[in-house]
Design a protein around this motif. Sequence first.
Motif, PDB file in Angstrom:
ATOM      1  N   ARG A  52       0.769  -1.132   0.181  1.00  0.00           N
ATOM      2  CA  ARG A  52       0.052   0.116   0.082  1.00  0.00           C
ATOM      3  C   ARG A  52       0.833   1.175  -0.031  1.00  0.00           C
ATOM      4  O   ARG A  52       0.595   2.249  -0.479  1.00  0.00           O
ATOM      5  CB  ARG A  52      -0.903  -0.073   1.018  1.00  0.00           C
ATOM      6  N   LEU A  53       1.911   1.170   1.014  1.00  0.00           N
ATOM      7  CA  LEU A  53       2.779   2.220   0.849  1.00  0.00           C
ATOM      8  C   LEU A  53       3.614   2.573  -0.681  1.00  0.00           C
ATOM      9  O   LEU A  53       3.707   3.688  -0.920  1.00  0.00           O
ATOM     10  CB  LEU A  53       3.948   2.055   2.054  1.00  0.00           C
ATOM     11  N   GLU A  54       3.795   1.468  -1.202  1.00  0.00           N
ATOM     12  CA  GLU A  54       4.492   1.610  -2.555  1.00  0.00           C
ATOM     13  C   GLU A  54       3.455   2.034  -3.588  1.00  0.00           C
ATOM     14  O   GLU A  54       3.489   2.997  -4.473  1.00  0.00           O
ATOM     15  CB  GLU A  54       4.832   0.430  -3.074  1.00  0.00           C
ATOM     16  N   ARG A  55       2.240   1.810  -3.279  1.00  0.00           N
ATOM     17  CA  ARG A  55       1.235   2.164  -4.118  1.00  0.00           C
ATOM     18  C   ARG A  55       0.926   3.837  -4.319  1.00  0.00           C
ATOM     19  O   ARG A  55       0.860   4.461  -5.125  1.00  0.00           O
ATOM     20  CB  ARG A  55      -0.397   1.879  -3.923  1.00  0.00           C
ATOM     21  N   THR A 138      -9.018   2.634  -8.496  1.00  0.00           N
ATOM     22  CA  THR A 138      -8.733   1.460  -8.365  1.00  0.00           C
ATOM     23  C   THR A 138      -7.475   1.216  -7.779  1.00  0.00           C
ATOM     24  O   THR A 138      -6.536   2.023  -8.240  1.00  0.00           O
ATOM     25  CB  THR A 138      -9.202   0.471  -9.512  1.00  0.00           C
ATOM     26  N   GLU A 139      -7.183  -0.101  -7.237  1.00  0.00           N
ATOM     27  CA  GLU A 139      -5.681  -0.211  -6.735  1.00  0.00           C
ATOM     28  C   GLU A 139      -4.838  -0.309  -8.052  1.00  0.00           C
ATOM     29  O   GLU A 139      -3.582  -0.505  -7.669  1.00  0.00           O
ATOM     30  CB  GLU A 139      -5.743  -1.700  -5.967  1.00  0.00           C
ATOM     31  N   LYS A 140      -5.187  -0.510  -9.029  1.00  0.00           N
ATOM     32  CA  LYS A 140      -4.405  -0.681 -10.263  1.00  0.00           C
ATOM     33  C   LYS A 140      -3.972   0.612 -10.912  1.00  0.00           C
ATOM     34  O   LYS A 140      -3.062   0.630 -11.781  1.00  0.00           O
ATOM     35  CB  LYS A 140      -5.040  -1.554 -11.330  1.00  0.00           C
ATOM     36  N   ASP A 141      -4.830   1.585 -10.462  1.00  0.00           N
ATOM     37  CA  ASP A 141      -4.362   3.204 -11.106  1.00  0.00           C
ATOM     38  C   ASP A 141      -2.958   3.548 -10.507  1.00  0.00           C
ATOM     39  O   ASP A 141      -2.653   3.152  -9.520  1.00  0.00           O
ATOM     40  CB  ASP A 141      -5.625   3.977 -10.734  1.00  0.00           C
ATOM     41  N   ASN A 142      -2.770   4.714 -11.146  1.00  0.00           N
ATOM     42  CA  ASN A 142      -1.614   5.413 -10.657  1.00  0.00           C
ATOM     43  C   ASN A 142      -1.952   6.433  -9.241  1.00  0.00           C
ATOM     44  O   ASN A 142      -2.895   7.109  -9.644  1.00  0.00           O
ATOM     45  CB  ASN A 142      -0.846   6.249 -11.718  1.00  0.00           C
ATOM     46  N   TYR A 143      -1.532   5.904  -8.081  1.00  0.00           N
ATOM     47  CA  TYR A 143      -1.865   6.763  -7.340  1.00  0.00           C
ATOM     48  C   TYR A 143      -1.452   8.312  -7.107  1.00  0.00           C
ATOM     49  O   TYR A 143      -1.867   9.123  -6.093  1.00  0.00           O
ATOM     50  CB  TYR A 143      -1.489   6.118  -5.764  1.00  0.00           C
ATOM     51  N   LEU A 241      -2.396   1.405  12.484  1.00  0.00           N
ATOM     52  CA  LEU A 241      -1.165   1.915  12.827  1.00  0.00           C
ATOM     53  C   LEU A 241      -0.168   0.823  13.144  1.00  0.00           C
ATOM     54  O   LEU A 241       0.990   0.937  12.560  1.00  0.00           O
ATOM     55  CB  LEU A 241      -1.408   2.545  14.505  1.00  0.00           C
ATOM     56  N   PHE A 242      -0.393  -0.327  13.766  1.00  0.00           N
ATOM     57  CA  PHE A 242       0.398  -1.452  14.240  1.00  0.00           C
ATOM     58  C   PHE A 242       1.095  -2.081  12.962  1.00  0.00           C
ATOM     59  O   PHE A 242       2.152  -2.042  12.686  1.00  0.00           O
ATOM     60  CB  PHE A 242      -0.225  -2.446  14.930  1.00  0.00           C
ATOM     61  N   LEU A 243       0.116  -2.098  12.007  1.00  0.00           N
ATOM     62  CA  LEU A 243       0.674  -2.861  10.725  1.00  0.00           C
ATOM     63  C   LEU A 243       1.621  -1.792  10.090  1.00  0.00           C
ATOM     64  O   LEU A 243       2.756  -2.013   9.170  1.00  0.00           O
ATOM     65  CB  LEU A 243      -0.293  -3.105   9.643  1.00  0.00           C
ATOM     66  N   GLY A 244       1.190  -0.435  10.076  1.00  0.00           N
ATOM     67  CA  GLY A 244       2.180   0.449   9.424  1.00  0.00           C
ATOM     68  C   GLY A 244       3.485   0.397  10.031  1.00  0.00           C
ATOM     69  O   GLY A 244       4.622   0.603   9.234  1.00  0.00           O
TER      70      GLY A 244
END
Length: 439
Positions: A52-55, A138-143, A241-244
């Motif tokens: 997600r951070l990379e997106r 969508t998750e495939k788009d450029n963020y 938060l924890f996962l981040g």
Amino acid sequence: MRNGLDFSFDESIVSMIEKLQQRKNVLWINHNRQNQVSSLFSIREVQEAENRLERFAPYLESAFSKLEAANGIIESSIIRIPRMKMWLEKASAQPIQGELWLKEDHNLPVSGSIKARGGIYEVLTYAERLALEDGLITEKDNYHAFADQAFKKLFSSHRIIVGSTGNLGLSIGIMGAKMGFNVTVHMSADAKEWKKALLREKGAIVVEHKADYEKAVAQGREEAKQDPNAYFVDDEHSHTLFLGYAVAGLRLKKQFDDAGVVVDEDHPLYVYLPCGIGGGPGGVAFGLQLVFGPHVHCFFAEPAESPCMLLGLATGLHDQIAVQDIGLTNQTEADGLAVGRPSGFVGKLVEPFLAGSYTVHDDQLFAMLSGLVESENIKLEPSALAGMIGSTLLAGQKKVKGQPVHLVWATGGSMVPDDIMEQYIKKGRNTPMMCFTMN
């Protein structure tokens, strides 16, 4: 016990509490450690957080000029600090076996502290959810599209609310306001004035409280309940938060590999993490445990007046006990660590694998800050120095085996105004070296 609470503990716990009450340097070792991480989260979920951070990297790169060189990735470097190791050995009269490293989260872009990990990740996760539900992306788009006005228009009808002693509020406020959210940060009495001013400058609403962190969080949580378009960032219980924070484990492994640092049975890794309510250090420790397994030993570092996680873990009561219950004040210059009651969620989750926790005095924080500036020309805020004393405490207890790697997690400092930092350093220079007598 105070406040009408009546707890029964065995002699060893009673003795430890007495030492806490006497404001001694206390080192608690988790003798029930099993080296097993909770099944609540998996390596796959941590990898999904990294994805997600990379997106979001294209958006972050465009939103913050300081992220251009890093292509939108918010990460800090690791460096050896051999001169500071020598300073600590002299100050404590304890030889430190192995190398001493610093994880430079004080230089994390955007908000200058470890909270840039979990805090910014939670804002991005919430923004992504709203945008996906609204059909804007969508998750495939450029963020990179998150910089468009359509997204800011959507986010402007939503609020983000958080309670904080300082650094979490900064990360939520800076990121949230940048994306177009209406952000309210409830700040406890311990929060530094410059952090409140910076938040207001970035466009966040700051609500000041005369009470401590626990009351500020409670007020923020209650306010969020009254608004259907409000999202509360819950530092006590947030899985997001924890996962981040846990993503740090994946990234540190790569950094060590690139630096040729080996972590195995003969080269154990000891990590010292400043701890307030527990979310940041708990998430990082969890990620490290997933990656390095039994070869990593994570310790929480807490102020002598605010050892809430140590107290909760050692007694097994977690969030059912607060430092005020044993007569401590929860008053410390380490504002980010000024928490009287730990997160029960984090405490129970780290209990099976955390190596231990220890306390540090405010004068030791300032002395080590001065020492770090003199020896390595590195400036941290006082709370970020809590991890620095860990290797000397362990050396004094003969707990370290093999050829260890000691890693101090520097949790904040780069955004401290110059004049205030100079006051901190001056205070450290005026602190007598005898403060390192481990009493």
